[in-house]
Enzyme design. Structure first.
Site, mmCIF file in Angstrom:
data_model
loop_
_atom_site.group_PDB
_atom_site.id
_atom_site.type_symbol
_atom_site.label_atom_id
_atom_site.label_comp_id
_atom_site.label_asym_id
_atom_site.label_seq_id
_atom_site.Cartn_x
_atom_site.Cartn_y
_atom_site.Cartn_z
ATOM 1 N N GLU A 63 -14.151 95.538 0.013
ATOM 2 C CA GLU A 63 -14.376 94.103 -0.148
ATOM 3 C C GLU A 63 -15.794 93.664 0.196
ATOM 4 O O GLU A 63 -16.212 92.561 -0.184
ATOM 5 C CB GLU A 63 -13.372 93.314 0.706
ATOM 6 C CG GLU A 63 -13.545 93.447 2.202
ATOM 7 C CD GLU A 63 -12.814 94.633 2.815
ATOM 8 O OE1 GLU A 63 -12.549 94.605 4.026
ATOM 9 O OE2 GLU A 63 -12.521 95.590 2.064
ATOM 10 N N LYS B 216 -15.619 77.828 -0.725
ATOM 11 C CA LYS B 216 -16.640 76.893 -1.199
ATOM 12 C C LYS B 216 -17.172 77.263 -2.586
ATOM 13 O O LYS B 216 -17.332 76.387 -3.445
ATOM 14 C CB LYS B 216 -17.797 76.837 -0.197
ATOM 15 C CG LYS B 216 -18.953 75.937 -0.610
ATOM 16 C CD LYS B 216 -18.569 74.468 -0.558
ATOM 17 C CE LYS B 216 -18.524 73.973 0.865
ATOM 18 N NZ LYS B 216 -18.350 72.497 0.942
ATOM 19 N N CYS C 46 -8.594 100.580 5.694
ATOM 20 C CA CYS C 46 -9.008 100.924 7.057
ATOM 21 C C CYS C 46 -7.783 100.966 7.974
ATOM 22 O O CYS C 46 -6.939 101.834 7.841
ATOM 23 C CB CYS C 46 -10.074 99.948 7.541
ATOM 24 S SG CYS C 46 -11.009 100.560 8.972
ATOM 25 N N TYR C 47 -7.635 100.024 8.914
ATOM 26 C CA TYR C 47 -6.446 100.001 9.775
ATOM 27 C C TYR C 47 -5.178 99.914 8.935
ATOM 28 O O TYR C 47 -4.149 100.506 9.282
ATOM 29 C CB TYR C 47 -6.533 98.816 10.738
ATOM 30 C CG TYR C 47 -5.355 98.694 11.678
ATOM 31 C CD1 TYR C 47 -5.144 99.631 12.688
ATOM 32 C CD2 TYR C 47 -4.459 97.637 11.573
ATOM 33 C CE1 TYR C 47 -4.057 99.515 13.556
ATOM 34 C CE2 TYR C 47 -3.378 97.509 12.432
ATOM 35 C CZ TYR C 47 -3.176 98.460 13.427
ATOM 36 O OH TYR C 47 -2.107 98.343 14.278
ATOM 37 N N HIS D 62 -14.195 100.026 3.306
ATOM 38 C CA HIS D 62 -13.964 98.623 2.973
ATOM 39 C C HIS D 62 -14.503 98.310 1.574
ATOM 40 O O HIS D 62 -15.709 98.151 1.387
ATOM 41 C CB HIS D 62 -14.643 97.716 3.999
ATOM 42 C CG HIS D 62 -13.968 97.722 5.330
ATOM 43 N ND1 HIS D 62 -12.945 96.859 5.648
ATOM 44 C CD2 HIS D 62 -14.154 98.513 6.423
ATOM 45 C CE1 HIS D 62 -12.543 97.106 6.885
ATOM 46 N NE2 HIS D 62 -13.253 98.106 7.372
ATOM 47 N N ASP E 148 -16.678 68.973 -2.036
ATOM 48 C CA ASP E 148 -15.240 69.134 -1.813
ATOM 49 C C ASP E 148 -14.482 67.852 -2.146
ATOM 50 O O ASP E 148 -13.550 67.851 -2.962
ATOM 51 C CB ASP E 148 -14.963 69.534 -0.366
ATOM 52 C CG ASP E 148 -15.740 70.761 0.064
ATOM 53 O OD1 ASP E 148 -16.090 71.566 -0.818
ATOM 54 O OD2 ASP E 148 -16.012 70.905 1.262
ATOM 55 N N GLY F 71 -8.378 96.019 10.825
ATOM 56 C CA GLY F 71 -8.158 95.327 12.083
ATOM 57 C C GLY F 71 -8.736 96.132 13.229
ATOM 58 O O GLY F 71 -9.077 97.310 13.081
#
Length: 519
Positions: free
Chosen positions: A178, A375, A88-89, A176, A234, A61
């Site tokens: 991710e 998606k 991180c944060y 990070h 979708d 964040g």
């Protein structure tokens, strides 16, 4: 936003502290076949425990833990007795809450870095090399670890690039895992979910189909369902799931709004009529939508008007087809996130017609089986359902259609011009063999008019913008590096074939800071 999960699958909960990467943590964890759901950092304890999480991940964040009013780590979460991974944060929060010290770094660290693992005995770093390439994005760092923690990795600028308290199963990463710029980050997240938290990696597209069909069947009971279908992946996946769940109690309705691309309504009627058979209904509502949008230029008003008109049409059709009590639609997780304003953890970017455009009082109960999917996950579910690849791979098209690709007022003349320009862009992309590498590509008719010269005469005509991006799920995107000769052919054809256009530009903005659509 309803909070719901699939309780038969072990779950990891991500608490969002405002990082631009929070959604990526969720996606990457799911890619390891462990179900993961994101909640705001201040979600109630009841919301969190309702998901029966096997572990918590605290996202990054923009705040500093010592700043007034900064989001904090609630003590009640530490009493849940589940493993916690702070990123991180999130790492700084964990250290701060447990008695460590956080300080502003002498040098901020943004971008690639090399992290050196001190050992790999800990399950979080199992089967990883001692040197990792990672992505850093922080201005603060840990100065002193909390009691019970040890340093398990460091970088040149972060003496505590990773920390661990194995006895309590608490972990922190300054980098990070991710993002794609941390190549072994998926392994770290999988190690946490499976190795530390003990989650079963059994959340797959096929298991999602089974769960969704059972859930829809339970929700509907003996009721009838109408499904909004647009030809996109979708709504096609939703209609297929609902049909498997309730059979002939489904009516799938395609509404021609007059805002589709060139020749698209006829193609959709052919494709979905063949797929859904007698349950498919085509409604021509072009006059209704264009009338409601006449004179409207504000993009938020356009989206809300389209949303309200959609619901009005479906409520009318529900009365015609067995008095349906349920409306199924293809809302995705990015739709929900981008329309969110709750808890202050996600800024509202724009209202999606199938989220923020819904009236407060609606006579149809919603069925949104894809509400927690990205998606790329929807495409995987479509393949698991056996849908044709041309349906699964259809490029995204916004629910409001060309209404949000015309800047300013929507008129029949401007719609026709945009359809022709868009058709040219799509034809040139496909002829260049770029259809599978460019995620989304289209034309925008701007409100800008400029001076030009055509046939020795002065013109004062419109500008078309071409937009083409690469992405995985639409949450982030980069502009596509289309060969100049392809762009030149697009520009030449658009200017020569569309009389009201004399200038073509190419959009080279990424998301963020821009969005993919212009409105």
């Amino acid at each position: 936003m309803p909070r719901h999960s699939t309780p038969q699958h072990d779950t990891i909960v991500v608490l969002d502290y405002g990082s631009q990467y929070s959604q990526l943590i969720t996606r990457r964890t799911r890619e390891g076949h462990v179900f993961c759901q994101m909640l705001p950092w201040d979600a109630s304890l009841a919301e969190i425990t309702a998901l029966d999480p096997r572990g918590l991940i605290l996202s990054g964040g923009p705040s500093s833990v010592y700043a007034a009013g900064a989001p904090h780590l609630r003590e009640e979460l530490l009493r849940l007795g589940v493993p916690i991974l702070g990123i991180c944060y999130g790492m700084q929060l964990l250290a701060h809450a447990l008695g460590g010290e956080v300080e502003a770094a002498d040098e901020r660290e943004y971008g690639p870095a090399t992290v050196h693992l001190l050992h790999t005995e800990d399950p979080l770093f199992a089967r990883l090399p001692l040197e990792l390439q990672v992505w850093m994005s922080h201005g603060d760092r840990i100065r002193a670890l909390p009691p019970g923690f040890e340093t398990v990795a460091r970088s040149d600028n972060s003496p505590h690039a990773a920390m661990a308290d194995p006895s309590r199963r608490y972990y922190g990463l300054q980098f990070h895992p991710e993002v794609v710029h941390t190549p072994r980050g998926m392994d770290i997240l999988n190690n946490f979910a499976v190795g530390v938290c003990g989650c079963r990696p059994d959340w797959t597209p096929s298991s999602f189909v089974d769960d969704a069909v059972a859930s829809i069947r339970d929700q509907v009971g003996d009721g009838r369902v109408i499904c909004a279908v647009s030809g996109g992946v979708d709504s096609t996946v939703v209609s297929t799931l609902v049909r498997q769940a309730v059979g002939d109690k489904l009516t799938s309705i395609f509404v021609d709004t007059g805002l589709m691309r060139k020749d698209e309504p006829a193609q959709i009627v052919g494709d979905l009529g063949g797929l859904l058979g007698e349950s498919f209904v085509h409604v021509d509502a072009r006059g209704r939508f264009l009338g409601a949008l006449k004179g409207v230029t504000d993009p938020e008003r356009k989206r809300k008007i389209i949303g309200h008109e959609f619901i009005a049409v479906f409520e009318r059709e529900a009365r015609r087809y067995g008095d349906a009590a349920f409306l199924a639609q293809g809302t995705l997780y990015p739709d929900v996130i981008e329309s969110a304003t709750s808890h202050g953890s996600a800024a509202k970017i724009k209202t999606h017609h199938n989220v923020g455009g819904l009236p407060e009082r609606m006579n149809l109960a919603l069925i949104e089986p894809l509400r927690l999917l990205f998606k790329d996950e929807v495409r995987a579910v479509g393949r698991a359902l056996g849908l044709p690849d041309r349906m699964v791979q259809r490029q995204p098209f916004p629910g409001p259609g060309l209404a949000v690709r015309i800047i300013g007022e929507i008129t029949p003349e401007r719609l026709d011009a945009l359809r022709e320009a868009d058709a040219i862009v799509r034809e040139e992309i496909m002829q260049a063999g770029l259809g599978t590498t460019v995620w989304q590509y289209f034309a925008v008719l701007t409100s800008l008019r400029s001076v030009g010269v055509m046939g020795d005469s002065r013109t004062y005509a419109h500008t078309v913008a071409i937009r083409a991006v690469t992405s995985e799920d639409g949450m982030t995107a980069d502009w596509a590096r289309i060969p100049h000769e392809v762009l030149a052919r697009m520009s030449n054809r658009i200017v020569n074939q569309i009389p009201m256009v004399n200038r073509v530009v190419y959009d080279i903005s990424s998301k963020p800071p821009a969005t993919i659509e212009w409105e």
